[in-house]
Motif scaffolding. Sequence first.
Motif, PDB file in Angstrom:
ATOM      1  N   ASP A 387       0.832  -1.186   0.000  1.00 14.64           N
ATOM      2  CA  ASP A 387       0.000   0.000   0.000  1.00 14.64           C
ATOM      3  C   ASP A 387       0.885   1.261   0.000  1.00 14.64           C
ATOM      4  OD1 ASP A 387      -2.948   0.928   0.846  1.00 14.64           O
ATOM      5  OD2 ASP A 387      -1.477   2.138   1.891  1.00 14.64           O
ATOM      6  N   GLU A 389       0.175   4.318   0.566  1.00 15.58           N
ATOM      7  CA  GLU A 389      -0.081   5.200   1.697  1.00 15.58           C
ATOM      8  C   GLU A 389       0.718   4.725   2.920  1.00 15.58           C
ATOM      9  OE1 GLU A 389      -1.780   7.907   1.253  1.00 15.58           O
ATOM     10  OE2 GLU A 389      -1.695   8.514   3.361  1.00 15.58           O
ATOM     11  N   GLN A 390       0.765   3.411   3.107  1.00 10.56           N
ATOM     12  CA  GLN A 390       1.540   2.870   4.229  1.00 10.56           C
ATOM     13  C   GLN A 390       3.033   3.093   4.017  1.00 10.56           C
ATOM     14  OE1 GLN A 390       0.304  -1.230   4.427  1.00 10.56           O
ATOM     15  NE2 GLN A 390      -1.502  -0.761   5.643  1.00 10.56           N
ATOM     16  N   PHE A 392       4.398   5.482   2.361  1.00 14.98           N
ATOM     17  CA  PHE A 392       4.675   6.905   2.597  1.00 14.98           C
ATOM     18  C   PHE A 392       4.694   7.230   4.087  1.00 14.98           C
ATOM     19  CE2 PHE A 392       3.104  11.350   3.036  1.00 14.98           C
ATOM     20  CZ  PHE A 392       4.284  11.967   2.636  1.00 14.98           C
ATOM     21  N   TYR A 393       3.781   6.638   4.814  1.00 16.62           N
ATOM     22  CA  TYR A 393       3.728   6.885   6.261  1.00 16.62           C
ATOM     23  C   TYR A 393       5.056   6.504   6.915  1.00 16.62           C
ATOM     24  CZ  TYR A 393       1.742   6.882  11.025  1.00 16.62           C
ATOM     25  OH  TYR A 393       1.480   7.140  12.348  1.00 16.62           O
ATOM     26  N   LEU A 394       5.557   5.331   6.561  1.00 22.06           N
ATOM     27  CA  LEU A 394       6.830   4.892   7.143  1.00 22.06           C
ATOM     28  C   LEU A 394       7.984   5.794   6.714  1.00 22.06           C
ATOM     29  CD1 LEU A 394       5.093   2.259   7.652  1.00 22.06           C
ATOM     30  CD2 LEU A 394       7.225   1.010   7.393  1.00 22.06           C
ATOM     31  N   ARG A 395       8.007   6.127   5.431  1.00 29.03           N
ATOM     32  CA  ARG A 395       9.098   6.981   4.938  1.00 29.03           C
ATOM     33  C   ARG A 395       9.049   8.354   5.590  1.00 29.03           C
ATOM     34  NH1 ARG A 395       9.374   6.979  -1.434  1.00 29.03           N
ATOM     35  NH2 ARG A 395      11.463   7.798  -1.008  1.00 29.03           N
ATOM     36  N   SER A 396       7.838   8.858   5.787  1.00 33.88           N
ATOM     37  CA  SER A 396       7.723  10.201   6.371  1.00 33.88           C
ATOM     38  C   SER A 396       8.179  10.215   7.826  1.00 33.88           C
ATOM     39  CB  SER A 396       6.289  10.709   6.261  1.00 33.88           C
ATOM     40  OG  SER A 396       5.511  10.145   7.302  1.00 33.88           O
ATOM     41  N   ARG A 397       8.445   9.035   8.382  1.00 33.99           N
ATOM     42  CA  ARG A 397       9.013   8.971   9.738  1.00 33.99           C
ATOM     43  C   ARG A 397      10.479   8.570   9.678  1.00 33.99           C
ATOM     44  NH1 ARG A 397       3.733   9.190  12.684  1.00 33.99           N
ATOM     45  NH2 ARG A 397       3.196  11.016  11.500  1.00 33.99           N
ATOM     46  N   ILE A 399      12.078   6.255   7.708  1.00 35.38           N
ATOM     47  CA  ILE A 399      12.471   4.896   7.343  1.00 35.38           C
ATOM     48  C   ILE A 399      12.708   4.824   5.832  1.00 35.38           C
ATOM     49  CG2 ILE A 399      11.684   2.485   7.301  1.00 35.38           C
ATOM     50  CD1 ILE A 399      10.123   3.151   9.916  1.00 35.38           C
ATOM     51  N   ALA A 400      13.853   4.299   5.434  1.00 31.12           N
ATOM     52  CA  ALA A 400      14.207   4.227   4.007  1.00 31.12           C
ATOM     53  C   ALA A 400      13.162   3.421   3.251  1.00 31.12           C
ATOM     54  CB  ALA A 400      15.584   3.604   3.843  1.00 31.12           C
ATOM     55  N   GLU A 401      12.985   3.752   1.986  1.00 30.80           N
ATOM     56  CA  GLU A 401      11.946   3.101   1.204  1.00 30.80           C
ATOM     57  C   GLU A 401      12.108   1.579   1.193  1.00 30.80           C
ATOM     58  OE1 GLU A 401      11.525   4.298  -2.860  1.00 30.80           O
ATOM     59  OE2 GLU A 401       9.722   3.070  -3.108  1.00 30.80           O
ATOM     60  N   ILE A 407       9.567  -3.984   5.892  1.00 34.07           N
ATOM     61  CA  ILE A 407       8.761  -4.035   7.120  1.00 34.07           C
ATOM     62  C   ILE A 407       7.316  -4.402   6.784  1.00 34.07           C
ATOM     63  CG2 ILE A 407       7.740  -2.571   8.937  1.00 34.07           C
ATOM     64  CD1 ILE A 407      10.463  -1.079   9.047  1.00 34.07           C
ATOM     65  N   LEU A 408       6.785  -3.785   5.740  1.00 33.58           N
ATOM     66  CA  LEU A 408       5.379  -4.037   5.386  1.00 33.58           C
ATOM     67  C   LEU A 408       5.188  -5.438   4.822  1.00 33.58           C
ATOM     68  CD1 LEU A 408       4.499  -0.558   3.851  1.00 33.58           C
ATOM     69  CD2 LEU A 408       3.711  -1.493   6.043  1.00 33.58           C
ATOM     70  N   ALA A 411       5.229  -7.676   7.676  1.00 32.01           N
ATOM     71  CA  ALA A 411       3.965  -7.512   8.403  1.00 32.01           C
ATOM     72  C   ALA A 411       2.858  -8.350   7.770  1.00 32.01           C
ATOM     73  CB  ALA A 411       3.557  -6.041   8.433  1.00 32.01           C
TER      74      ALA A 411
ATOM     75  N   PRO B  72      11.332  11.575   0.895  1.00 32.70           N
ATOM     76  CA  PRO B  72      10.555  11.778   2.134  1.00 32.70           C
ATOM     77  C   PRO B  72      11.331  11.378   3.392  1.00 32.70           C
ATOM     78  CG  PRO B  72       9.213  10.670   0.480  1.00 32.70           C
ATOM     79  CD  PRO B  72      10.584  10.803  -0.105  1.00 32.70           C
ATOM     80  N   GLU B  73      12.055  10.237   3.321  1.00 31.27           N
ATOM     81  CA  GLU B  73      12.752   9.785   4.526  1.00 31.27           C
ATOM     82  C   GLU B  73      13.872  10.742   4.914  1.00 31.27           C
ATOM     83  OE1 GLU B  73      12.213   8.105   1.732  1.00 31.27           O
ATOM     84  OE2 GLU B  73      13.804   6.663   1.266  1.00 31.27           O
ATOM     85  N   ALA B  76      12.454  13.667   6.768  1.00 33.33           N
ATOM     86  CA  ALA B  76      12.199  13.307   8.170  1.00 33.33           C
ATOM     87  C   ALA B  76      13.497  13.292   8.959  1.00 33.33           C
ATOM     88  CB  ALA B  76      11.518  11.943   8.244  1.00 33.33           C
ATOM     89  N   ARG B  77      14.547  12.760   8.339  1.00 31.54           N
ATOM     90  CA  ARG B  77      15.833  12.668   9.039  1.00 31.54           C
ATOM     91  C   ARG B  77      16.440  14.044   9.276  1.00 31.54           C
ATOM     92  NH1 ARG B  77      18.018   7.684   5.273  1.00 31.54           N
ATOM     93  NH2 ARG B  77      16.527   6.150   6.042  1.00 31.54           N
ATOM     94  N   PHE B  84      -0.292  13.264  10.512  1.00 27.97           N
ATOM     95  CA  PHE B  84      -1.265  13.119   9.429  1.00 27.97           C
ATOM     96  C   PHE B  84      -2.681  13.476   9.880  1.00 27.97           C
ATOM     97  CE2 PHE B  84       0.881  10.754   5.928  1.00 27.97           C
ATOM     98  CZ  PHE B  84       2.136  10.665   6.513  1.00 27.97           C
ATOM     99  N   VAL B  88      -2.687   6.365   8.693  1.00 25.72           N
ATOM    100  CA  VAL B  88      -3.053   5.089   8.086  1.00 25.72           C
ATOM    101  C   VAL B  88      -2.819   3.950   9.091  1.00 25.72           C
ATOM    102  CG1 VAL B  88      -0.751   4.760   7.060  1.00 25.72           C
ATOM    103  CG2 VAL B  88      -2.736   3.699   5.979  1.00 25.72           C
ATOM    104  N   GLY B  92       0.106  -5.572  11.532  1.00 22.04           N
ATOM    105  CA  GLY B  92       1.305  -6.412  11.516  1.00 22.04           C
ATOM    106  C   GLY B  92       2.590  -5.696  11.900  1.00 22.04           C
ATOM    107  N   PHE B  98       7.976  -0.028  15.203  1.00 22.82           N
ATOM    108  CA  PHE B  98       7.961   1.024  14.187  1.00 22.82           C
ATOM    109  C   PHE B  98       8.729   2.249  14.659  1.00 22.82           C
ATOM    110  CE2 PHE B  98       5.856   4.940  12.712  1.00 22.82           C
ATOM    111  CZ  PHE B  98       6.113   4.839  11.364  1.00 22.82           C
ATOM    112  N   SER B 102      12.156   3.939  13.240  1.00 22.57           N
ATOM    113  CA  SER B 102      12.098   5.316  12.813  1.00 22.57           C
ATOM    114  C   SER B 102      13.139   6.163  13.544  1.00 22.57           C
ATOM    115  CB  SER B 102      10.671   5.786  13.087  1.00 22.57           C
ATOM    116  OG  SER B 102      10.538   7.122  12.856  1.00 22.57           O
TER     117      SER B 102
END
Lengths: 451, 255
Positions: A387, A389-390, A392-397, A399-401, A407-408, A411, B72-73, B76-77, B84, B88, B92, B98, B102
């Motif tokens: 997904d 959106e998921q 992007f959520y991780l990257r925006s925190r 986490i490298a793509e 991770i996903l 999961a 994007p990452e 953040a860094r 948001f 989302v 899992g 997480f 991060s």
Amino acid sequence: MPSEQQPMITWYEEQFGAFEKSLNGGRTSEIHALRRKGIAAFAALGFPTPRQEEWRFTNIAPITKTAFQPSRQSADLSIVEDRIRPLLLAGAWHLVFVNGQFAPSVSHLAGLPAGVMVSALSEALQKHPNEILPALGAVVRSDENAFTALNTAFLQEGAFIAVRDGMDVERPIQVLFAAHSPGGPTLIQPRNIVIGGARSRFTIVEQYVGVSEHPYLTNAVTEISLGARAVLEHDRVQEESLEAYHVDSLQVHLRRDCRYTSTAVSLGGAIARSTIGTVLDDEGIECTLNGLLLATGTQLLDSHTAIDHARPNCASHELYKSILDGQSHGVFNGKIFVRKDAQKTDAKQTNKTLLLSDDAVIDTKPQLEIFADDVKCTHGATVGQLDDEQIFYLRSRGIAEADARDILTYAFASDVIGRIAVEGVRTRLEPVIHARLSRARTTEHARVHQS
Amino acid sequence: MLTIRDLHARVEGNEILRGINLTVNAGEVHAIMGPNGSGKSTLAGVLAGRAAYSVTAGSVRFEGKDLLAMEPEDRAREGLFLAFQYPVEIPGVNNSYFLKSSLNAIRKHRGLEELDAVDFLTLIRQRMKLVEMDESFLNRPVNEGFSGGEKKRNEIFHMAVLEPRLAILDETDSGLDIDALKIVADGVNTLRRPDNATIVVTHYQRLLNYIVPDVVHVLVDGRIVKSGGKELALELEERGYDWVRENNARATVAG
Ligand SMILES: Nc1ncnc2c1ncn2[C@@H]1O[C@H](COP(=O)(O)OP(=O)(O)OP(=O)(O)O)[C@@H](O)[C@H]1O
Ligand SMILES: [Mg+2]
């Protein structure tokens, strides 16, 4: 049998002849009569072809075109022992085979409680032939298909586990099949027998590991029968070499109020086909089949399951997931039969696939045949991608793509992994799966850059 | 800290941001208000690097660097954080795992050592207290089955752990009950430092009673049409957006 198969059939008949000679006195035994039936059935059936419904999506030509040499007593185990030791689960009984031969030096069975037998099948046959002979072929029909027939023809070794009535075996029983086949394509054919007495409780970890990257074929057959109110947790891990082929057939016969759970993780093999058949042959049975296929590169991983609700008031739960990367191919076929008698059956089947690349393919087929009218049967299949959106959520925190995808993906698999009974199996698999995924990514990357 | 110049962005062929200019300095709190669909979340998404938006003109500098050139990452860094509007659910993936991935990714980027399990747990326990979140949320999958308000609170919890230089809170107040609103606002205020900054996107002036902004901007149709002090939020609440729209139309005609 297609005529182009004749040379290969002749090859295995010749191998059988040589095998017979090596047996000397064993040729007249009862078990040898079974073997003879096996080779005859094999010659009559021939290897399955994609024209057969059960093999429609599973092209096994590379298997049928290779002259595999049945494995013999291996000379020197010391080279592989170092690879095996880290795989042994802490706090478990260990029954280890190398190229199908019992490996006592890395097995640990001393001190088994009375009433619990865990040994090499050959040893059990020597000690208790009258008890074991009737169990051979009791659950699996040797002429079911060419692979079970071929396994029966060379029947000699495998795991034998018998737990007496009422025994509660605390420690898991790990059965490890390590393959190491540098000398040319080897045929490894374990035959495993598991007999659980009434009210027995035990846990088995059945594991196939390639310790070197060489072609070989594992063709395993496992027969399990459980008495009333027995509980068996059965973890299965298939990590054959990526050059190898793996075919296994597991047949399970369940009696009143049994609880059987199989959780199978399939990662290895160039081609791997796993067949599970369970028969719920009395009331109050709960049967759970969980599975995870993880395929990368050009792997073909196939899972065929069948749950036969023969009697009323039983429940079955099935969760199978596939993660497919590269140009890999996954096959899932889930049969559920509900016989006319089997009222109040509660059967649920879920199949989910995560496609990580555009070139990966899944063939998924639920197959429900219901002849009773008062039943609850559900099935669902989904095929999807990660997904955005998921991600992007991780990257925006931060986490490298690539890590986010990793991770996903993990999961997605986590609920199946979470159902593995033995914690040591779970914790070891996590890095193995991550490594497989990132390795797939690097090779994919290299491929793209080359072209 | 952040300088946005004449930023234009499109989504699926429609121009949503149509010339945004905004400067945020360290230590400041900016509020962005504006009608539904005016482009507030789009602006937040463009800053965080959401792929669906394409920037067609303009520039954004963040701490002296070209923000739009970064993944994007990396944003953040470098210290950007987006809470948001609609976090989302990630089945899992457990919340604390997480956060650890991060936090360690960010620390590594800054040349700091990764935190070990014990130090990490100490840190997150302390930050959970700040937003009065129950520890049970740590071992649940990220946002899965969280109530609307719990998701928002979890976002602020993440922010508290990651300690960004610039946090953009996109309608974090929507969905929070009155007590939760106060707790979240207190959390944000506690984390305020002279060297960080916050942009709060909100529809309600109520939040701004707790998180007092230095500047309030009104975004309409992809442009900031009015900026002012915190009293502007009160005025908006009274007079609605038509008032700024009319004002803006007059100003445009006059200009
Ligand atoms: N992925 C997308 N596809 C199509 N249109 C989009 C997409 N994302 C945003 N838009 C459109 O862009 C416009 C601005 O949306 P945005 O979410 O930025 O508004 P907003 O100011 O945050 O509104 P709200 O106050 O309701 O949150 C809207 O008209 C919206 O429909
Ligand atoms: Mg919005």
